[in-house]
Scaffold this active site. Structure first.
Site, short mmCIF file in Angstrom:
data_model
loop_
_atom_site.label_atom_id
_atom_site.label_comp_id
_atom_site.label_asym_id
_atom_site.label_seq_id
_atom_site.Cartn_x
_atom_site.Cartn_y
_atom_site.Cartn_z
N PHE A 149 -20.19 2.00 113.08
CA PHE A 149 -19.98 1.69 114.55
C PHE A 149 -19.84 0.27 114.94
CE2 PHE A 149 -24.45 0.95 114.19
CZ PHE A 149 -24.60 -0.23 114.88
N LYS A 173 -12.92 9.39 109.16
CA LYS A 173 -13.90 9.65 109.73
C LYS A 173 -14.59 8.75 110.37
CE LYS A 173 -17.69 10.50 110.46
NZ LYS A 173 -18.58 9.95 111.49
N GLU A 176 -18.94 8.23 115.35
CA GLU A 176 -18.84 8.99 116.66
C GLU A 176 -19.39 8.15 117.87
OE1 GLU A 176 -22.90 9.61 114.80
OE2 GLU A 176 -20.82 9.45 114.22
N SER A 226 -25.02 1.87 106.28
CA SER A 226 -26.36 1.71 105.77
C SER A 226 -26.60 1.89 104.39
CB SER A 226 -27.39 2.31 106.57
OG SER A 226 -27.44 3.64 106.32
N CYS A 281 -23.31 -6.44 109.24
CA CYS A 281 -23.62 -6.40 107.69
C CYS A 281 -23.82 -7.93 107.05
CB CYS A 281 -23.13 -5.42 106.91
SG CYS A 281 -21.33 -5.88 106.56
N GLU A 385 -33.70 -4.27 107.11
CA GLU A 385 -32.35 -4.44 107.81
C GLU A 385 -32.69 -4.17 109.31
OE1 GLU A 385 -27.63 -4.30 107.24
OE2 GLU A 385 -28.84 -2.55 106.75
#
Length: 500
Positions: A149, A173, A176, A226, A281, A385
């Site tokens: 995202f 993909k 969402e 992740s 990240c 994290e």
């Protein structure tokens, strides 16, 4: 309410699964759209379209592929503001940050435009008498990407432009949570002349992910997200005989030596820790202050942190926007709330933040920036994290103590050192155990023609993303040995072939 659809075979395709996910405006907290989740059959349809398109696209000339990519780059440039607005509306990051995301994604499109040079191959002539050997690279077939995202346009562009430039067909993909940007990328690719089925998008959740990992016609999978999911992607993909590159999480350290320019270091710590609300990240989440720099450096960071302007991403005055969801906002806040009990000093507490001057944002997913000092390595805020606007400061007596601390981390994505000492910087770049290193650069994300990727629990698979590693990932090597005998060589010889 608008429903975001799949993109299959060069056109929008409504979901028939009956399952939908909410798409929020993080600045207001209101659900403004929904996204249809793919069924197994819908994923299969996307893969089937990609497989059919690959039959011709895989053998299309480099001239044809690059002509489309050059047109695509032109369209992206013309629509960059529109794409950035979609990112801001669904992710929440400020418009300038969203524009930067689009620009960094376009770097990989530009790299893909030069694919003809990257696929030249090699030729050795006369390796033996009248024998030549050539090495070439060819596409894999149908490949897939699963993206996060936090960069809904950039990370997809890290994947599919190179993949299709190499001759593959692609199934994406996206997250969402903010799916509209990638859908617009697919529309523009079609407008640029990309044949139907070469790029497909399936919206969805774990059902879509698992089907892509299991589908026998998907040859390779790229993932960014992740660490726990990256591990899952690698194990599941390898179980089903797929090539996998899976980029995981991070806990990026910024080491500040006593000789550093502390004002510059504080500015860069603010930028790297709180930009995009810390949902990167490659964000700096730990500053390691060496020697007696700690108190002064923390004071400078705190002074700057308290003056940051936080508000909706479409307000030009905002420097930082909201977090992606209410649940994530609350989880990030919990690290700050529990920090003191675990031994940290809370210098700036951003929990309970409310946006002034924007009544429409009363229910938005906002969180102020937080600064934690003297954080023990046993504290959750250090170990996990956080993926939010929380910066931890750890004290170290010496450079050697600092490097041991950084190298003990389970992650090895990015790191940085701030110093005026070239010898110390050179030593650091060789000794630190991380895949991307910055010297007076807090977020060392490589340019498009180098590759992005970390070490340890930040990368699963052998190849980094984009750059030469990306091209290697989306192609397979073939070596061709050729001999055209001279008529004078006629005759039978049953001896073992030699190099004479």
């Amino acid at each position: 309410m608008k429903t975001i659809t799949h993109w299959i075979g060069g056109k929008p395709v409504e979901s028939t699964s009956g399952r939908f996910g909410p798409v929020y405006n993080p600045a207001t907290g209101a659900q403004e759209k929904q996204v249809g989740f793919a069924s197994v059959d819908e994923v299969d349809a996307a893969v089937a379209n990609a497989k059919a398109a690959y039959e011709s696209w895989g053998s299309a000339s480099l001239a044809k592929r690059t002509a489309i990519l050059f047109k695509y780059r032109e369209l992206l440039d013309a629509h960059r503001d529109e794409i950035a607005e979609l990112i801001t509306a669904e992710h929440g990051k400020v418009h300038s940050d969203a524009l930067g995301e689009v620009a960094r994604g376009m770097e990989i499109v530009e790299l893909a435009c030069g694919i003809a040079d990257k696929l030249k191959g090699e030729l050795s002539t006369q390796v033996s008498t009248r024998v030549d050997v050539a090495s070439i690279r060819q596409p894999l077939g149908v490949v897939a990407g699963i993206t996060p995202f936090n960069f809904p346009a950039m990370v997809p562009m890290w994947m599919f432009p190179l993949a299709i430039a190499c001759g593959n067909a692609f199934v994406l993909k996206p997250s969402e949570k903010d799916p509209s940007a990638s859908f617009r990328l697919a529309e523009l690719a079609s407008e640029a002349g990309l044949p139907d089925g070469v790029l497909n998008i399936v919206q969805g959740d774990k059902v879509a992910v698992d089907r892509l990992l299991e589908h026998p016609d998907v040859v390779a999978v790229s993932f960014v997200g992740s660490t726990p999911i990256a591990k899952y992607i690698q194990l599941k993909g390898v179980e089903h005989d797929k090539r996998v590159q899976a980029l995981g999480g991070a806990k990026n350290h910024m080491l500040v030596l006593p000789d550093a320019d502390l004002d510059f270091a504080a500015d860069q710590a603010i930028n790297a820790a709180y930009g995009s609300a810390g949902e990167r990240c490659m964000a700096v989440s730990v500053v390691v202050a060496v020697g007696d720099t700690g108190d002064e450096l923390v004071g400078k960071i705190a002074e700057r942190a308290k003056n940051l302007r936080i508000g909706p991403g479409d307000d030009p005055a905002s420097e930082m926007g909201p977090l992606i969801t209410r649940e994530h906002r609350d989880k990030v806040a919990s690290y700050v709330a529990g920090a003191a009990a675990q031994g940290a000093e809370v210098v700036v507490d951003g929990t309970g933040y409310s946006v002034d001057g924007h009544p429409e944002c009363a229910d938005g997913f906002f969180l102020g920036v937080s600064l934690l000092d003297k954080v023990p390595v046993t504290a959750d805020a250090y170990k996990d994290e956080i993926f939010g606007p929380v910066l931890c400061v750890v004290r170290a007596d010496t450079y050697d103590d600092a490097i041991k601390l950084i190298n003990a981390s389970r992650w090895g994505n990015g790191t940085a050192i701030f110093t005026r000492d070239g010898g110390a910087a050179r030593r650091f770049q060789l000794e630190v155990q991380a895949g991307m290193v910055g010297i007076n650069v807090p977020i060392p994300v490589p340019v498009g023609y180098h590759s992005f990727g970390g070490w340890k629990d930040s990368l699963f698979g052998d190849l980094h993303i984009y750059g030469n590693d990306g091209i290697a990932f989306y192609t397979q090597g073939k070596v061709i040995t050729t001999r055209w005998p001279d008529p004078a060589d006629a005759g039978i010889n049953l001896g073992f072939p030699s190099h004479s």
